[in-house]
Write a protein that holds these residues in place. Structure first.
Motif, PDB file in Angstrom:
ATOM      1  N   MET A  29       1.215  -7.751 -45.835  1.00  0.00           N
ATOM      2  CA  MET A  29       1.408  -8.663 -45.148  1.00  0.00           C
ATOM      3  C   MET A  29       0.301  -9.669 -45.283  1.00  0.00           C
ATOM      4  O   MET A  29      -0.731  -9.406 -46.136  1.00  0.00           O
ATOM      5  CB  MET A  29       1.057  -8.317 -43.518  1.00  0.00           C
ATOM      6  CG  MET A  29      -0.264  -7.704 -43.304  1.00  0.00           C
ATOM      7  SD  MET A  29      -0.467  -7.258 -41.363  1.00  0.00           S
ATOM      8  CE  MET A  29      -0.622  -8.707 -40.734  1.00  0.00           C
ATOM      9  N   ARG A  47       0.137  -4.017 -44.909  1.00  0.00           N
ATOM     10  CA  ARG A  47       1.228  -4.244 -43.477  1.00  0.00           C
ATOM     11  C   ARG A  47       0.457  -3.254 -42.436  1.00  0.00           C
ATOM     12  O   ARG A  47       0.554  -2.062 -42.502  1.00  0.00           O
ATOM     13  CB  ARG A  47       2.697  -3.903 -43.770  1.00  0.00           C
ATOM     14  CG  ARG A  47       3.507  -4.674 -42.486  1.00  0.00           C
ATOM     15  CD  ARG A  47       4.777  -4.869 -42.874  1.00  0.00           C
ATOM     16  NE  ARG A  47       5.179  -5.530 -44.031  1.00  0.00           N
ATOM     17  CZ  ARG A  47       6.337  -5.570 -44.516  1.00  0.00           C
ATOM     18  NH1 ARG A  47       7.415  -5.126 -43.910  1.00  0.00           N
ATOM     19  NH2 ARG A  47       6.493  -6.230 -45.730  1.00  0.00           N
ATOM     20  N   ARG A  61       8.435 -15.144 -44.172  1.00  0.00           N
ATOM     21  CA  ARG A  61       8.155 -14.262 -44.848  1.00  0.00           C
ATOM     22  C   ARG A  61       8.442 -14.728 -46.373  1.00  0.00           C
ATOM     23  O   ARG A  61       9.184 -15.802 -46.616  1.00  0.00           O
ATOM     24  CB  ARG A  61       9.346 -13.103 -44.815  1.00  0.00           C
ATOM     25  CG  ARG A  61       9.383 -12.397 -43.235  1.00  0.00           C
ATOM     26  CD  ARG A  61      10.181 -11.263 -43.037  1.00  0.00           C
ATOM     27  NE  ARG A  61      10.157 -10.816 -41.794  1.00  0.00           N
ATOM     28  CZ  ARG A  61       9.186  -9.902 -41.422  1.00  0.00           C
ATOM     29  NH1 ARG A  61       8.651  -9.221 -42.378  1.00  0.00           N
ATOM     30  NH2 ARG A  61       9.012  -9.378 -40.338  1.00  0.00           N
ATOM     31  N   ASP A  65      10.147  -9.578 -48.581  1.00  0.00           N
ATOM     32  CA  ASP A  65      10.055  -9.386 -47.069  1.00  0.00           C
ATOM     33  C   ASP A  65       8.560  -9.442 -46.575  1.00  0.00           C
ATOM     34  O   ASP A  65       8.043  -8.373 -45.755  1.00  0.00           O
ATOM     35  CB  ASP A  65      10.741  -7.778 -46.825  1.00  0.00           C
ATOM     36  CG  ASP A  65      10.614  -7.631 -45.245  1.00  0.00           C
ATOM     37  OD1 ASP A  65      11.054  -8.705 -44.358  1.00  0.00           O
ATOM     38  OD2 ASP A  65      10.622  -6.382 -44.821  1.00  0.00           O
ATOM     39  N   VAL A  66       7.715  -9.934 -47.248  1.00  0.00           N
ATOM     40  CA  VAL A  66       6.140  -9.862 -46.649  1.00  0.00           C
ATOM     41  C   VAL A  66       5.972 -11.076 -45.593  1.00  0.00           C
ATOM     42  O   VAL A  66       5.918 -12.227 -46.007  1.00  0.00           O
ATOM     43  CB  VAL A  66       5.470 -10.425 -48.044  1.00  0.00           C
ATOM     44  CG1 VAL A  66       3.788 -10.302 -47.400  1.00  0.00           C
ATOM     45  CG2 VAL A  66       5.570  -9.040 -49.106  1.00  0.00           C
ATOM     46  N   PRO A  67       5.598 -10.760 -44.408  1.00  0.00           N
ATOM     47  CA  PRO A  67       5.520 -11.516 -43.530  1.00  0.00           C
ATOM     48  C   PRO A  67       3.981 -12.323 -43.728  1.00  0.00           C
ATOM     49  O   PRO A  67       2.944 -11.575 -44.057  1.00  0.00           O
ATOM     50  CB  PRO A  67       5.314 -10.532 -42.197  1.00  0.00           C
ATOM     51  CG  PRO A  67       4.958  -9.433 -42.632  1.00  0.00           C
ATOM     52  CD  PRO A  67       5.328  -8.966 -43.867  1.00  0.00           C
TER      53      PRO A  67
END
Length: 130
Positions: A29, A47, A61, A65-67
């Motif tokens: 993240m 994360r 993101r 799928d990396v916030p």
């Protein structure tokens, strides 16, 4: 249906480093604070390692799928700006996962056009943590 402009993007170089760090450490993240010096750099964490609260805004993101989160005060200041995470040679903050790689993440940006800003405004506020 009109698609909204992305509030967050990443460069192919940043995506490659994120992929390498994910392979080494697991899901990641980012958090973008409004601090000074290294505190203004995007920080990469495992994360869940950084506790996201109600004062954090989800920009979106990257790299699959990396916030990417940003503090609410910083978001208010940057709300008309598309944030782009890039990577350059050098050492950044010691707390960010890329530090030992001899690379550091940094933010580039561009202002949204008036029409992009209007679309985002009409869509409402982005999600918050907590």
């Amino acid at each position: 249906m009109v698609s909204l402009p992305a509030r967050i993007l990443s460069t192919p170089q940043a995506d490659a480093l994120i992929t390498r760090l994910t392979a080494l450490h697991g899901p990641l993240m980012f958090h973008q604070s409004g601090g000074c010096c290294d505190g203004s750099a995007p920080m990469c964490f495992l994360r869940g390692e950084f506790r996201v609260g109600a004062q954090d805004v989800l920009l979106g993101r990257i790299a699959g799928d990396v916030p990417v989160w940003i503090g609410a005060a910083q978001f208010d200041y940057w709300r008309h700006t598309q944030v782009i995470i890039d990577v350059v040679p050098g050492r950044g903050a010691g707390m960010s996962l890329e530090s030992p790689e001899g690379l550091r993440f940094l933010v580039r940006s561009r202002l949204f056009s008036d029409s992009e800003s209007a679309l985002l405004e009409a869509a409402g506020e982005p999600a918050r943590g907590g």
